[in-house]
Design a protein around this motif. Structure first.
Motif, mmCIF file in Angstrom:
data_model
loop_
_atom_site.group_PDB
_atom_site.id
_atom_site.type_symbol
_atom_site.label_atom_id
_atom_site.label_comp_id
_atom_site.label_asym_id
_atom_site.label_seq_id
_atom_site.Cartn_x
_atom_site.Cartn_y
_atom_site.Cartn_z
ATOM 1 N N GLN A 287 0.867 -0.934 -0.147
ATOM 2 C CA GLN A 287 0.074 0.125 -0.070
ATOM 3 C C GLN A 287 0.972 1.290 0.001
ATOM 4 O O GLN A 287 2.029 1.256 0.559
ATOM 5 N N VAL A 288 0.373 2.370 -0.846
ATOM 6 C CA VAL A 288 0.960 3.507 -0.848
ATOM 7 C C VAL A 288 0.087 4.539 -0.597
ATOM 8 O O VAL A 288 -1.104 4.935 -1.165
ATOM 9 N N GLN A 289 0.365 5.588 0.494
ATOM 10 C CA GLN A 289 -0.572 6.615 0.652
ATOM 11 C C GLN A 289 0.085 7.811 0.393
ATOM 12 O O GLN A 289 1.206 8.101 0.539
ATOM 13 N N LEU A 290 -0.731 8.654 -0.502
ATOM 14 C CA LEU A 290 -0.109 10.012 -1.156
ATOM 15 C C LEU A 290 -0.733 11.201 -0.430
ATOM 16 O O LEU A 290 -2.030 11.361 -0.363
ATOM 17 N N VAL A 291 0.058 12.280 -0.308
ATOM 18 C CA VAL A 291 -0.351 13.464 0.485
ATOM 19 C C VAL A 291 0.146 14.656 -0.284
ATOM 20 O O VAL A 291 1.391 14.776 -0.482
ATOM 21 N N GLU A 292 -0.557 15.378 -1.005
ATOM 22 C CA GLU A 292 -0.190 16.653 -1.728
ATOM 23 C C GLU A 292 -0.212 17.728 -1.067
ATOM 24 O O GLU A 292 -1.068 17.853 0.010
ATOM 25 N N SER A 293 0.731 18.785 -1.124
ATOM 26 C CA SER A 293 0.769 20.068 -0.457
ATOM 27 C C SER A 293 1.451 20.911 -1.452
ATOM 28 O O SER A 293 2.024 20.595 -2.468
ATOM 29 N N GLY A 294 1.097 22.189 -1.118
ATOM 30 C CA GLY A 294 1.921 23.239 -1.794
ATOM 31 C C GLY A 294 0.815 23.877 -2.631
ATOM 32 O O GLY A 294 1.067 25.111 -3.360
ATOM 33 N N GLY A 295 -0.252 23.775 -2.664
ATOM 34 C CA GLY A 295 -1.290 24.472 -3.712
ATOM 35 C C GLY A 295 -1.790 25.902 -2.920
ATOM 36 O O GLY A 295 -1.269 26.104 -2.126
ATOM 37 N N GLY A 296 -2.366 26.752 -3.860
ATOM 38 C CA GLY A 296 -2.661 27.953 -3.519
ATOM 39 C C GLY A 296 -3.228 28.921 -4.563
ATOM 40 O O GLY A 296 -3.395 28.537 -5.652
ATOM 41 N N LEU A 297 -2.963 30.222 -4.156
ATOM 42 C CA LEU A 297 -3.531 31.230 -5.073
ATOM 43 C C LEU A 297 -2.384 32.088 -5.574
ATOM 44 O O LEU A 297 -1.621 32.267 -4.668
ATOM 45 N N VAL A 298 -2.302 31.909 -6.908
ATOM 46 C CA VAL A 298 -0.948 32.750 -7.550
ATOM 47 C C VAL A 298 -1.548 33.512 -8.884
ATOM 48 O O VAL A 298 -2.428 33.185 -9.388
ATOM 49 N N GLN A 299 -0.910 34.724 -9.064
ATOM 50 C CA GLN A 299 -1.037 35.262 -10.098
ATOM 51 C C GLN A 299 -0.733 34.864 -11.385
ATOM 52 O O GLN A 299 0.291 34.061 -11.317
ATOM 53 N N THR B 237 -4.647 18.792 -4.189
ATOM 54 C CA THR B 237 -4.663 20.350 -3.897
ATOM 55 C C THR B 237 -4.865 21.371 -4.926
ATOM 56 O O THR B 237 -4.505 21.250 -5.961
ATOM 57 N N GLN B 238 -5.658 22.220 -4.413
ATOM 58 C CA GLN B 238 -6.442 23.306 -5.151
ATOM 59 C C GLN B 238 -5.110 24.273 -5.556
ATOM 60 O O GLN B 238 -4.438 24.843 -5.094
ATOM 61 N N VAL B 239 -5.265 24.407 -6.854
ATOM 62 C CA VAL B 239 -4.194 25.346 -7.358
ATOM 63 C C VAL B 239 -5.013 26.462 -8.194
ATOM 64 O O VAL B 239 -5.966 26.024 -9.287
ATOM 65 N N THR B 240 -4.960 27.747 -7.945
ATOM 66 C CA THR B 240 -5.870 28.932 -8.391
ATOM 67 C C THR B 240 -5.065 29.805 -8.916
ATOM 68 O O THR B 240 -4.242 30.444 -8.297
ATOM 69 N N VAL B 241 -5.104 30.110 -10.435
ATOM 70 C CA VAL B 241 -4.494 31.148 -10.919
ATOM 71 C C VAL B 241 -4.978 32.286 -11.427
ATOM 72 O O VAL B 241 -6.171 32.111 -12.198
ATOM 73 N N SER B 242 -4.966 33.284 -10.845
ATOM 74 C CA SER B 242 -5.701 34.582 -11.145
ATOM 75 C C SER B 242 -5.411 35.439 -12.255
ATOM 76 O O SER B 242 -4.039 35.403 -12.496
#
Length: 127
Positions: free
Chosen positions: A1-13, A121-126
């Motif tokens: 079994q492998v468990q995966l956890v993403e991080s580092g997403g966010g809001l960026v221009q 993980t959510q990535v939002t580009v404005s």
């Protein structure tokens, strides 16, 4: 079994950069090819890129070539997605996925070929 956890997403221009990380549990991380996928609102999940178990080869979808880079550190059980020159159309939930390859260097771009998935993980580009 492998468990995966993403991080580092966010809001960026638009034009900015983000680096996503995907931390994996399990002793056999180094034998897995890793992939990144994304899913925008109202759209199907799509392939972004992949890296072989050794990190020696990468493959990307055309829309991110030259802007995104995947790397991995097997000692840290972590894979990264460096995203530069971000565009509003890159906005999506980004997922990492693991695929057991038994140390082969084959590529996989289809969701069904991957065995384990992170939660995204959510990535939002404005603009």
């Amino acid at each position: 079994q492998v468990q995966l956890v993403e991080s580092g997403g966010g809001l960026v221009q638009a034009g900015g950069s983000l680096r996503l990380s995907c931390a994996a549990s399990g002793r056999t991380f180094s034998s897995y090819a890793m992939g990144w996928f994304r899913q925008a609102p109202g759209k199907e999940r799509e392939f972004v890129g992949t890296i072989t178990w050794s990190g020696g080869r990468t493959y990307y979808t055309n829309s991110v070539k030259g802007r995104f880079t995947i790397s991995r550190d097997n000692a840290k059980n972590t894979v990264y997605l460096q995203m530069n020159s971000l565009k509003p159309e890159d906005t999506a939930v980004y997922y990492c996925a693991a695929r057991e390859t038994y140390f082969s260097s084959s590529y996989a771009t289809r969701l069904s070929e991957y065995d384990y998935w992170g939660q995204g993980t959510q990535v939002t580009v404005s603009s």
